[in-house]
Design an enzyme around this catalytic site. Structure first.
Site, PDB file in Angstrom:
ATOM      1  N   GLU A   1       0.879  -0.982   0.032  1.00  0.00           N
ATOM      2  CA  GLU A   1      -0.076  -0.117   0.001  1.00  0.00           C
ATOM      3  C   GLU A   1       0.847   1.316   0.145  1.00  0.00           C
ATOM      4  OE1 GLU A   1      -2.098  -3.474   1.862  1.00  0.00           O
ATOM      5  OE2 GLU A   1      -0.182  -2.409   2.146  1.00  0.00           O
TER       6      GLU A   1
ATOM      7  N   GLU B   1      13.573  -3.106  -2.414  1.00  0.00           N
ATOM      8  CA  GLU B   1      14.453  -3.431  -3.315  1.00  0.00           C
ATOM      9  C   GLU B   1      13.819  -4.272  -4.439  1.00  0.00           C
ATOM     10  OE1 GLU B   1      18.717  -2.725  -1.375  1.00  0.00           O
ATOM     11  OE2 GLU B   1      18.005  -4.736  -1.431  1.00  0.00           O
TER      12      GLU B   1
END
Length: 429
Positions: free
Chosen positions: A59, A311
């Site tokens: 989110e 990442e």
């Protein structure tokens, strides 16, 4: 009904307290317990303020383009972004530094909610992906602070759960000014739960407007960090759950007999499972290396476990093939948009109920495949590795399928301008 909800929530929190404290020590939850109790502290941005809530990593990533555009369109607004998890907080801190101020979301009980709203004094509130907190939304409505659900999504599981409390849901949804839903099915479900059809709009997925990070010159640097040899070809299995890593590792071992230069990066959905995943890797005679420790003790040829946050999306650009987890086990899948937007062929399992539309779009476009089990995963992985032209065509199909769905941020901002800000003439903030 609200009193009953608060009582049940309070009892549940007391019952959960021992586990909460253990999790706090293990993963960082609860470090800002004062904020969860509504004490937001100093350092909030200047007024007027808006408040955007994003539960965790997914989110928070979806909120990034929306927050950035709100800042561009309405620079007078101070922006508070709340999360519940520390991993979500990390995403906000890294991607929205200087743009928004992070706080932890208050526990949805009247006292913490009142204290938080007294401190933040937001002019409007946006919840990302159908975060419905009854006491919080009721308090907003009583203060005449408009609320919006953005990037709204109702999974199969949530829909079944919400239908059991439809009476409460109808009251909760009445406190929301406008619903910006991802798909037609999400819109139908929120209406079935009691939202007024006149306040429901389909705007698409905010993540479709995220511009993939350009790896460019960073590609060689990333390959070096991951200890990939010059000829290594990378397979990434992202957002995996218990029961999937073993299947992925067995498929990897079999595929490597045909493609000996194949490397694997495993990204468990929950990084706290890293130790468990390490054990599975070593049971198979493979070396394991945590991404967070590669600089110190990285081993060339090891299976890399991504135990860091934020990442994975960028690393997808290095992969030749991507598998998105939560789909070989009955979890409901995870978002395939990030690898697809980077032009990668995507493999998923049959359990994609939470992201059904994205999985179907991939299949229709020819950009992805559904595999039912480990042998089929190994077979399709090997086929894509051996036929690079097929992998390239599938990757391009995946990219084009999702690129055509951009525009959710603009559509959502239009709704903000219509329903939330600036306030209508004569309406108290």
């Amino acid at each position: 009904m609200y009193a009953l909800y608060s009582a049940v929530l309070g009892i549940g929190l007391l019952a959960y307290l021992p586990a909460f404290m253990a999790r706090r020590r293990r993963a960082g939850y609860g470090r800002d317990l004062a904020q969860r109790l509504g004490r937001l502290g100093e350092g909030l941005p200047p007024e007027p303020r808006c408040w955007i809530h994003a539960v965790s990593v997914g989110e928070s990533a979806a909120a990034v383009p929306l927050v950035e555009e709100i800042r561009r369109r309405w620079p007078e607004l101070g922006i508070v972004v709340s999360t519940i998890t520390p991993t979500g907080a990390r995403i906000v801190g890294e991607r929205l530094a200087g743009t928004a101020t992070h706080r932890y979301f208050p526990i949805d009980l009247p006292g913490p909610v009142r204290r938080a709203l007294d401190a933040a004094r937001p002019r409007f509130f946006i919840a990302i992906e159908t975060e419905l907190w009854p006491n919080f939304l009721r308090a907003l409505a009583r203060r005449r602070i408009p609320a919006m659900i953005a990037n709204g999504r109702i999974s199969d599981r949530s829909f079944r759960r919400y239908r059991w409390v439809r009476g409460l849901m109808r009251r909760v949804l009445a406190d929301v000014s406008v619903f910006a839903m991802q798909t037609d099915e999400d819109a139908r479900r929120i209406i079935a739960l009691g939202a007024s059809p006149s306040r429901v709009v389909v705007t698409g997925n905010l993540k479709s407007d995220l511009v993939p990070e350009a790896t460019g010159d960073d590609t060689s640097a990333w390959r070096e960090r991951l200890r990939l040899g010059a000829d290594a070809r990378l397979w990434i299995a992202g957002s995996t759950h218990r029961g999937e890593e073993a299947v992925v590792l067995d498929a990897f071992l079999r595929a490597r007999t045909r493609c000996p230069d194949l490397a694997l990066l495993l990204a468990p959905r929950h990084p706290e499972r890293t130790g468990e995943v390490e054990g599975l890797i070593r049971e198979r005679g493979l070396a394991a290396a945590r991404r967070s420790r590669l600089a110190a003790d990285g081993t060339p040829g090891a299976v890399v476990i991504l135990d860091t946050v934020g990442e994975l999306a960028a690393l997808y650009a290095l992969a030749e093939v991507v598998f998105v987890g939560g789909s070989l086990v009955p979890v409901g899948g995870h978002n395939v948009l990030e690898p697809a937007m980077r032009g990668k062929p995507v493999l998923v399992g049959p359990h994609m109920s939470n992201f059904r539309e994205g999985a179907e779009l991939l299949q229709r476009s020819g950009g992805g495949l559904v595999v039912k089990d480990g042998p089929e995963l190994e077979r399709e992985l090997t086929r894509l590795l051996e036929d690079r032209d097929l992998a390239r065509r599938m990757g391009e199909a995946a990219r084009h399928a999702f690129a055509g769905r951009q525009g959710a941020v603009s559509a959502t901002l239009d709704l903000v301008g219509r329903h939330l800000w600036p306030p209508a003439q004569g309406v108290a903030p």
